[in-house]
Motif scaffolding. Structure first.
Motif, PDB file in Angstrom:
ATOM      1  N   ARG A 212       0.809  -1.110   0.120  1.00  0.00           N
ATOM      2  CA  ARG A 212       0.098   0.019   0.190  1.00  0.00           C
ATOM      3  C   ARG A 212       0.733   1.342  -0.046  1.00  0.00           C
ATOM      4  NH1 ARG A 212      -5.017  -1.486   4.355  1.00  0.00           N
ATOM      5  NH2 ARG A 212      -5.945  -2.926   3.143  1.00  0.00           N
ATOM      6  N   GLY A 213       2.114   0.984   0.271  1.00  0.00           N
ATOM      7  CA  GLY A 213       3.077   2.154   0.203  1.00  0.00           C
ATOM      8  C   GLY A 213       4.091   2.210  -0.932  1.00  0.00           C
ATOM      9  N   VAL A 214       5.093   1.456  -0.571  1.00  0.00           N
ATOM     10  CA  VAL A 214       6.297   1.478  -1.405  1.00  0.00           C
ATOM     11  C   VAL A 214       6.047   1.247  -2.963  1.00  0.00           C
ATOM     12  CG1 VAL A 214       8.596   0.419  -1.883  1.00  0.00           C
ATOM     13  CG2 VAL A 214       7.952   0.783   0.338  1.00  0.00           C
ATOM     14  N   LEU A 215       5.141  -0.035  -3.217  1.00  0.00           N
ATOM     15  CA  LEU A 215       5.055  -0.174  -4.584  1.00  0.00           C
ATOM     16  C   LEU A 215       4.167   0.510  -5.094  1.00  0.00           C
ATOM     17  CD1 LEU A 215       4.838  -4.391  -4.359  1.00  0.00           C
ATOM     18  CD2 LEU A 215       6.764  -2.784  -4.716  1.00  0.00           C
ATOM     19  N   PRO A 216       3.097   1.145  -4.708  1.00  0.00           N
ATOM     20  CA  PRO A 216       2.361   1.905  -5.397  1.00  0.00           C
ATOM     21  C   PRO A 216       2.898   3.360  -5.506  1.00  0.00           C
ATOM     22  CG  PRO A 216       0.698   0.689  -3.681  1.00  0.00           C
ATOM     23  CD  PRO A 216       2.149   0.479  -3.603  1.00  0.00           C
ATOM     24  N   LEU A 217       3.702   3.787  -4.656  1.00  0.00           N
ATOM     25  CA  LEU A 217       4.480   5.039  -4.855  1.00  0.00           C
ATOM     26  C   LEU A 217       5.578   4.879  -5.983  1.00  0.00           C
ATOM     27  CD1 LEU A 217       5.298   7.947  -3.913  1.00  0.00           C
ATOM     28  CD2 LEU A 217       7.038   6.714  -2.293  1.00  0.00           C
TER      29      LEU A 217
END
Length: 499
Positions: free
Chosen positions: A420-425
Motif C-alpha cells: 500500500r506504500g512502497v510499490l504504489p509509490l
C-alpha cells in the motif's frame, strides 16, 4: 444514507452504496476475461511490436518487461483500493477520497472517460477495416466512408450487447478472447518450430543492454499502451461475487497473463523473422503497422494466416464491448454520488445495467469517430496517440491516491508498507515520469502526423483534452454544488438510489 468523515475513511473500509446493478453476476474467470478483453491483446501486440522493434531491435522483449513494471505496481494499488472501496466508480471514487472532489472529478472521471472514448474510435475503425477484409471487400476496406459506416454499425451492435447485461457480455467475451489467445499461441508455437527460426535468447530480456536512455524511454512508452485497459474489469466489482477481493485479484492476474502472452509472441516473431530491415524482418518500417498480418501467411500459410486477421478483428470488437461496460459504470458511479446528471444513474429495471450511460458512451464514440474522420484520417491517428498521455495521468494519480489514503496505516504491517506504500509509490512516480516524457516528446511537431504553429498535433490534442476537462470541471462545480461541497466524504454517501 450515511456520511463518512475523513477519519472514518482512514480507519476502515467504506461501505458500497447499492446502485441497482445485478450483484454476483460474474466470478474470477469472467473478471479476468473482461480485463484481458479490454486490452485487446491480439490487436495491441500486432500494431505495437513492430514499432518497438524499430526502436530497440531484438531488445523488444526487454522493453515489454520494463513497460510492465509500472503497470504491475499500479495494479497493486488498484487491488488495495478496491479492497477498501469496492465501488464501480473505481478511480473516480478513490482519487476523490484521497485528494478531494476536484482531482477526483477531473483525473478519475473526465480523463478516464475521454481516454476510453478516443480508444473506442480506434477500436471500431480497426474492427471495421479487418471485418471488411475478411468478407473479401478489400475495396471497401480502403474506403474511408465505408469503414466509418461499418465502424458505427459495430458500435451499435456492441452497445446493444452491453445494454442487455454483464452476463451476456462476459459470455460473448469468453469466445472472443479464446479466439485471440488461440491465434497468438498457435502463431508463436508454429513460428518457433519453423526451420531456421532462431532460438530465443535471454539476452533479449537484458534491461541493461539498451544503448541509450532515449530509445529505451520511447519503447517503454509504446509498451505502456499495450497493457492499458485491464482496469476496466474493476468497474464490474459491484457485480462480481466477493467483488472487494476477487476484482483486485483479477486485476493482478490479468496483467500477468498479458505479460506472458506478449513475451511469448515477441520471442516467436523475432526468432522467426529477425530484426532485419528488408523483407519480413521486424526492422522493416513497412511491416511496423501490423507485424502479425505480415508474418502470419509465412508462418501459418495463406489459409490459416487469415485466422490472424480474424483474431485482430475479434480483438478490437472485444475491447470495444468491454470499454462500453467500463465507461457506463464509471458514469453511473459519478451520477450516483451526485457528480453527473441523474440520468447516468438510471439502471434498466430488467437488465440491471446503466442503460442511459451505455447508450451515451456508444453514441459519443460514434460522434467522435465521425468528427475525427471528417477532419482528417491523420487527425484520427494523432487523437489515438494522445491517449498515452491520458493513461499515464490517471494511472499515476490513482497509484499515489493509494499511498495517501493508507498513509496512516503503512506502519501497521510490513505487507501494508510494501503493497500500500512502497510499490504504489514507485508505480505512481514511474507513471508521472512517463506523463512528463510523453508531453515533452509530443510537443515536437514531428511527433505524429499533424502540427500547428510548430507544436505537435498529438500534444495539442492531449493537452487540449485536459484543458477541456478543466472547463468542464468549472461548469460541473456550478451544477453539482453538493458534491463539491462535501469533499472527500461525498463518495461514501449515496445521493441517488435505485430500487
Amino acid at each position: 444514507m450515511r456520511n463518512a468523515t475523513d477519519a472514518e475513511a482512514e480507519t476502515g473500509p467504506v461501505p458500497t452504496p447499492a446502485k441497482g446493478l445485478r450483484r454476483g453476476s460474474v466470478g474470477l474467470l469472467a473478471s479476468v476475461t473482461l480485463g484481458l478483453s479490454c486490452v485487446a491483446p491480439a490487436y495491441s501486440i500486432a500494431v505495437t511490436l513492430g514499432f518497438v522493434t524499430l526502436t530497440v531491435g531484438d531488445l523488444a522483449p526487454a522493453a515489454l518487461l520494463l513497460g510492465f513494471v509500472p503497470i504491475l505496481l499500479t495494479a497493486f494499488a488498484f487491488r488495495e483500493l478496491n479492497r477498501e472501496m469496492p465501488d464501480c466508480g473505481t478511480t473516480f471514487v478513490w482519487t476523490t477520497r484521497a485528494f478531494g472532489p476536484l482531482t477526483g472529478w477531473l483525473t478519475g472521471g473526465w480523463v478516464v472517460q475521454v481516454a476510453t472514448y478516443i480508444a473506442m474510435t480506434a477500436l471500431s475503425q480497426v474492427g471495421a477495416t479487418y471485418l471488411l477484409r475478411l468478407l473479401g471487400l478489400r475495396s471497401l476496406a480502403d474506403s474511408t466512408l465505408a469503414v466509418t459506416v461499418t465502424a458505427v454499425a459495430l458500435l451499435a451492435a456492441v452497445t446493444s450487447i452491453a445494454y442487455r447485461g454483464l452476463q451476456l457480455s462476459a459470455s460473448v467475451q469468453y469466445v472472443l478472447l479464446g479466439l485471440q489467445l488461440a491465434a497468438l499461441l498457435g502463431f508463436g508455437a508454429v513460428a518457433l518450430g519453423r526451420p531456421g527460426a532462431a532460438v530465443p535468447s535471454t539476452d533479449w530480456l537484458d534491461p541493461f543492454a539498451f544503448p541509450a536512455p532515449g530509445p529505451l524511454a520511447e519503447a517503454v512508452m509504446l509498451c505502456l499502451f499495450i497493457y492499458w485497459g485491464w482496469d476496466a474489469l474493476i468497474t464490474a466489482n459491484e457485480e462480481t461475487r466477493d467483488g472487494e477481493r476477487v476484482a483486485g485479484q483479477a486485476a493482478v492476474l490479468s496483467t500477468l497473463v498479458l505479460l506472458g502472452t506478449y513475451l511469448f509472441t515477441a520471442f516467436a516473431a523475432i526468432g522467426f523473422a529477425g530484426t532485419g530491415t528488408t523483407g519480413t524482418g521486424l526492422g522493416n518500417p513497412e511491416n511496423a503497422a501490423d507485424v502479425l498480418a505480415t508474418l502470419a501467411p509465412s508462418v501459418l500459410g495463406p489459409t490459416l494466416g487469415r485466422a490472424m486477421e480474424l483474431a485482430v478483428c475479434v480483438s478490437a470488437v472485444s475491447a470495444l464491448l468491454t470499454s462500453l461496460v467500463g465507461s457506463s459504470r464509471g458514469t453511473l458511479s459519478m451520477a450516483a454520488h451526485g457528480a453527473l446528471p441523474a440520468a447516468f444513474a438510471r439502471v434498466h429495471p430488467r437488465h440491471r445495467t446503466p442503460g442511459f450511460g451505455t447508450l451515451f458512451a456508444g453514441a459519443t464514440a460514434a460522434c467522435l469517430l465521425a468528427l475525427f474522420t471528417a477532419v482528417s484520417t491523420d487527425f484520427l491517428g494523432d487523437a489515438i496517440l494522445c491517449v498515452g498521455l491520458l493513461i499515464s495521468c490517471y494511472y499515476g494519480t490513482t497509484a499515489l491516491a493509494c499511498v495517501w489514503h493508507f498513509r496512516s496505516r503503512l506502519r501497521d504491517t510490513p505487507r501494508d508498507l510494501l503493497l500500500r506504500g512502497v510499490l504504489p509509490l514507485l508505480g505512481g512516480l514511474m507513471m508521472l515520469a512517463a506523463f512528463a516524457r510523453s508531453a515533452h516528446d509530443m510537443y515536437d511537431p514531428a511527433y505524429g502526423s499533424t502540427a500547428f504553429h510548430g507544436v505537435g498535433g498529438v500534444f495539442l490534442l492531449g493537452a487540449g483534452s485536459l484543458a477541456a476537462g478543466a472547463v468542464a470541471l468549472a461548469v460541473a462545480r456550478t451544477r453539482f454544488r453538493s458534491f463539491f461541497r462535501q469533499g472527500r466524504s461525498a463518495v461514501a454517501a449515496l445521493t441517488i438510489t435505485e430500487d
